[in-house]
Design an enzyme around this catalytic site. Structure first.
Site, PDB file in Angstrom:
ATOM      1  N   ASP A 121      -4.343   8.259   9.029  1.00 37.61           N
ATOM      2  CA  ASP A 121      -4.742   7.385  10.597  1.00 37.61           C
ATOM      3  C   ASP A 121      -4.573   8.355  11.671  1.00 37.61           C
ATOM      4  O   ASP A 121      -4.228   9.616  12.082  1.00 37.61           O
ATOM      5  CB  ASP A 121      -3.933   6.235  11.051  1.00 37.61           C
TER       6      ASP A 121
ATOM      7  N   ARG B  88      -3.752  10.753   4.196  1.00 32.64           N
ATOM      8  CA  ARG B  88      -3.132  11.497   4.708  1.00 32.64           C
ATOM      9  C   ARG B  88      -1.695  11.175   2.931  1.00 32.64           C
ATOM     10  O   ARG B  88      -1.537  11.957   2.483  1.00 32.64           O
ATOM     11  CB  ARG B  88      -2.792   9.696   5.371  1.00 32.64           C
TER      12      ARG B  88
ATOM     13  N   LYS C 102       1.053  -1.308  -0.289  1.00 34.78           N
ATOM     14  CA  LYS C 102       0.245  -0.209   0.291  1.00 34.78           C
ATOM     15  C   LYS C 102       0.882   0.988   0.047  1.00 34.78           C
ATOM     16  O   LYS C 102       1.022   2.015  -0.442  1.00 34.78           O
ATOM     17  CB  LYS C 102      -0.607  -0.165   0.952  1.00 34.78           C
ATOM     18  N   ASN C 103       1.933   0.966   0.840  1.00 32.86           N
ATOM     19  CA  ASN C 103       2.674   2.553   0.661  1.00 32.86           C
ATOM     20  C   ASN C 103       3.536   2.908  -0.023  1.00 32.86           C
ATOM     21  O   ASN C 103       4.142   3.806   0.376  1.00 32.86           O
ATOM     22  CB  ASN C 103       3.571   2.634   1.776  1.00 32.86           C
TER      23      ASN C 103
ATOM     24  N   ASP D 139       5.068   0.354  11.909  1.00 37.10           N
ATOM     25  CA  ASP D 139       3.698  -0.620  11.649  1.00 37.10           C
ATOM     26  C   ASP D 139       3.479  -1.734  12.368  1.00 37.10           C
ATOM     27  O   ASP D 139       2.735  -2.438  12.353  1.00 37.10           O
ATOM     28  CB  ASP D 139       4.083  -0.370   9.998  1.00 37.10           C
TER      29      ASP D 139
HETATM   30  C1  UD1 Z   1       5.142   6.090   6.558  1.00 40.74           C
HETATM   31  C2  UD1 Z   1       3.563   4.996   6.140  1.00 40.74           C
HETATM   32  C3  UD1 Z   1       3.088   5.170   7.411  1.00 40.74           C
HETATM   33  C4  UD1 Z   1       4.157   4.411   8.103  1.00 40.74           C
HETATM   34  C5  UD1 Z   1       5.602   6.144   8.499  1.00 40.74           C
HETATM   35  C6  UD1 Z   1       6.792   5.741   8.972  1.00 40.74           C
HETATM   36  C7  UD1 Z   1       2.424   5.573   4.556  1.00 40.74           C
HETATM   37  C8  UD1 Z   1       1.235   6.297   3.638  1.00 40.74           C
HETATM   38  N1  UD1 Z   1       2.069   5.710   5.562  1.00 40.74           N
HETATM   39  O1  UD1 Z   1       3.765   7.451   6.661  1.00 40.74           O
HETATM   40  O2  UD1 Z   1       2.516   3.364   7.431  1.00 40.74           O
HETATM   41  O3  UD1 Z   1       3.947   4.227   9.658  1.00 40.74           O
HETATM   42  O4  UD1 Z   1       5.832   6.207   6.647  1.00 40.74           O
HETATM   43  O5  UD1 Z   1       7.543   4.284   8.768  1.00 40.74           O
HETATM   44  O6  UD1 Z   1       3.591   5.261   3.338  1.00 40.74           O
HETATM   45  N2  UD1 Z   1       7.136  14.266  10.528  1.00 40.74           N
HETATM   46  C9  UD1 Z   1       6.826  15.746  11.107  1.00 40.74           C
HETATM   47  N3  UD1 Z   1       7.370  16.457   9.849  1.00 40.74           N
HETATM   48  C10 UD1 Z   1       7.184  16.053   8.605  1.00 40.74           C
HETATM   49  C11 UD1 Z   1       7.423  14.762   8.571  1.00 40.74           C
HETATM   50  C12 UD1 Z   1       7.409  13.275   9.434  1.00 40.74           C
HETATM   51  O7  UD1 Z   1       7.427  16.056  11.812  1.00 40.74           O
HETATM   52  O8  UD1 Z   1       7.462  16.992   7.765  1.00 40.74           O
HETATM   53  C13 UD1 Z   1       7.278  13.064  11.706  1.00 40.74           C
HETATM   54  C14 UD1 Z   1       6.095  12.718  11.981  1.00 40.74           C
HETATM   55  O9  UD1 Z   1       4.890  13.405  12.156  1.00 40.74           O
HETATM   56  C15 UD1 Z   1       6.062  11.077  12.684  1.00 40.74           C
HETATM   57  C16 UD1 Z   1       6.970  10.874  11.850  1.00 40.74           C
HETATM   58  O10 UD1 Z   1       8.113  12.027  11.652  1.00 40.74           O
HETATM   59  O11 UD1 Z   1       6.268  11.442  13.885  1.00 40.74           O
HETATM   60  C17 UD1 Z   1       7.887   9.579  10.705  1.00 40.74           C
HETATM   61  O12 UD1 Z   1       6.534  10.493   9.472  1.00 40.74           O
HETATM   62  P1  UD1 Z   1       7.486   9.260   8.707  1.00 40.74           P
HETATM   63  O13 UD1 Z   1       8.263   8.570   8.038  1.00 40.74           O
HETATM   64  O14 UD1 Z   1       6.749  11.185   7.451  1.00 40.74           O
HETATM   65  O15 UD1 Z   1       5.621   8.843   7.688  1.00 40.74           O
HETATM   66  P2  UD1 Z   1       4.329   9.123   6.800  1.00 40.74           P
HETATM   67  O16 UD1 Z   1       5.531   9.157   5.790  1.00 40.74           O
HETATM   68  O17 UD1 Z   1       3.409   9.794   7.605  1.00 40.74           O
END
Ligand code: UD1
Length: 449
Positions: free
Chosen positions: A142, A118, A26-27, A331
């Site tokens: 989520d 998201r 999915k991701n 995850d």
């Molecule tokens: C993606 C995955 C999710 C997985 C996560 C970490 C998708 C759709 N989702 O989520 O299933 O759990 O990676 O492996 O691919 N953050 C900030 N600022 C930013 C970006 C992120 O503070 O600009 C923080 C987020 O709040 C979080 C952490 O960094 O605490 C990790 O986020 P990120 O790696 O970006 O996860 P997603 O891409 O949202």
């Protein structure tokens, strides 16, 4: 409201035996679909999981002016007609998505679609690169934490875009063309890495992004971009060097297998006992996870087509610390907590990526788990068996983990809000039933506010 009802007599009472096929991630698939925006013409993404999020992303691409066809093997459907069928008409759980991208793209991603997904934020980078402007609603997704966008925004700004948050939208404009820059991420964010790479591939000059995420889904995206004509060096490492090109061409690309779904099945065998073959799962993307299961007393064997987990006794507890890849995936943390709840000994679980993941712990406690959380740590004392009860899924992984907890519980467990599970797992209940689990979908009264 839909729920999953599981009936069990506890761990090892009804071992799971058989083989489970695992489709595309999915991701990854959602980002590959977004990346199609970077090239005019028809991009085809194959091995796409048949889950609701894919249909929502297809609707979003249509909204931007693309023609999207989702085919389920023998049938082809216009994306707008399949959105309400979470598991569609596909029996295999795998789709082919064909996206015709016009020369003139829309640049606005509306709230109505973005709030449901998201991952829609991943159209931001491609839209800025292709159209020179983008207006993307702030996402929902989520309930697992604040999930900021600061690194996406700072990175695009460094690449020359003017970015502001306005009336619930991220609005980005590029006066001329994006230009290469040296970027550094505070944290290896998956979403920020993807958006910035997709923006940089069409920028003028070279972009170096340091401290990027290295998840296999990022490598999958980079490989598709390279096949489209992008110039990217350092794939699978922490530093990506992207030399911008003037245009990209459409391609056909097969999505990387879903390591989180593969890992979920590995934990299913560990929690319930049995011998489960995960066909199509890449063991090398789950090194830490499979190694931990083996050290705890399970038996794991990998071959070219996947891996097999065999568990015939209660496993020993193990500690888990979630970290960006190749660390233990956040995850899979709810599954590790579920296993710890019925393992022999005490486990310390540390969540470093999403602070709100521990909402799941409260639901697991309703099933009788002996656990305590403090900040981003949880201490779980294993018991031989949990006790069936009604619980609520707050996100995809928590939902699936509660179903597995139901396999380790004596009596009936009802997991409400199971639509979350359908967002990540094609035909989850049906697959479990095929493996011998007593599980069914049930209609439940809506929860009071
Ligand atoms: C993606 C995955 C999710 C997985 C996560 C970490 C998708 C759709 N989702 O989520 O299933 O759990 O990676 O492996 O691919 N953050 C900030 N600022 C930013 C970006 C992120 O503070 O600009 C923080 C987020 O709040 C979080 C952490 O960094 O605490 C990790 O986020 P990120 O790696 O970006 O996860 P997603 O891409 O949202």
């Amino acid at each position: 409201m839909e729920g999953f009802q599981v009936v069990s007599r506890g761990p090892l009472s009804s071992p799971l035996t058989g083989s489970v096929p695992v489709g595309g991630a999915k991701n990854s698939a959602l980002k590959l679909m977004a990346a199609s925006l970077l090239a005019v013409g028809r991009t085809v993404v194959t091995n796409v999981p048949d889950i609701l999020d894919v249909h929502v992303m297809a609707r979003l691409l249509q909204e931007l002016g693309c023609t999207v066809r989702v085919s389920t093997g023998s049938t082809t459907e216009d994306a707008s007609t399949t959105e309400d069928a979470p598991n569609g008409s596909s029996r295999t759980g795998t789709l082919e998505v064909s996206i015709d991208v016009p020369a003139e793209l829309g640049h606005e991603a509306p709230y109505d679609l973005v709030r449901r997904l998201r991952a829609s934020i991943s159209v931001l980078g491609p839209l800025v690169a292709r159209c020179g402007r983008a207006k993307v609603a702030l996402p929902g997704g989520d309930n697992i934490g604040s999930r900021g966008l600061d690194m996406h925004i700072t990175g695009l700004h460094e690449l020359g875009a003017q970015v502001r948050i306005e009336h619930g939208f991220v609005v980005a404009e590029v006066p001329d063309r994006l230009r290469g820059a040296n970027l550094w991420l505070d944290f290896p964010s998956v979403g920020a890495t993807e958006n910035l790479v997709m923006a940089a591939v069409l920028a003028a000059g070279t972009t170096v992004i340091d401290n990027v995420a290295r998840e296999p889904e990022i490598s999958d995206l980079c490989e598709m971009l390279v096949a489209m004509g992008a110039d990217i060096e350092g794939i699978t490492t922490s530093t990506l060097t992207v030399r911008g090109v003037d245009e990209l061409r459409p391609v056909e690309h097969a999505t990387v297998p879903d390591r989180i779904v593969s890992g979920t099945w590995a934990f299913a065998a560990a929690v319930a006992g049995g011998e489960l073959t995960v066909s199509g799962g890449r063991a090398r993307h789950l090194d830490i996870v499979l190694d931990k299961l083996a050290s705890a007393g399970g038996s794991v064997s990998a071959d070219a087509d996947g891996f097999t987990v065999r568990v015939d006794k209660r496993l020993e507890s193990f500690d888990v610390v979630t970290l960006p890849y190749p660390g233990f995936p956040t995850d899979l943390q709810p599954f590790a907590m579920t296993l710890a709840a019925v393992s022999d000994g005490t486990a310390m679980i540390t969540e470093n990526v999403f602070e709100a993941r521990f909402m799941f712990a409260q639901e697991l406690a309703r099933l009788g788990a002996d656990l305590r959380t403090d900040g981003h740590h949880a201490v779980v004392r294993g018991k031989p068996v949990l006790s069936g009860a009604p619980v609520v899924a707050h996100d995809i992984r928590a939902g699936a983990a509660l179903v597995l907890a139901g396999l380790a519980a004596d009596g009936t467990t009802v997991v409400a809000e199971s639509h979350h599970i359908d967002r990540g797992y094609p035909r989850f209940a049906e697959t479990l039933r095929r493996l011998g689990v007593e599980v069914e979908r049930v209609e439940l009264p809506d929860l009071a506010p």
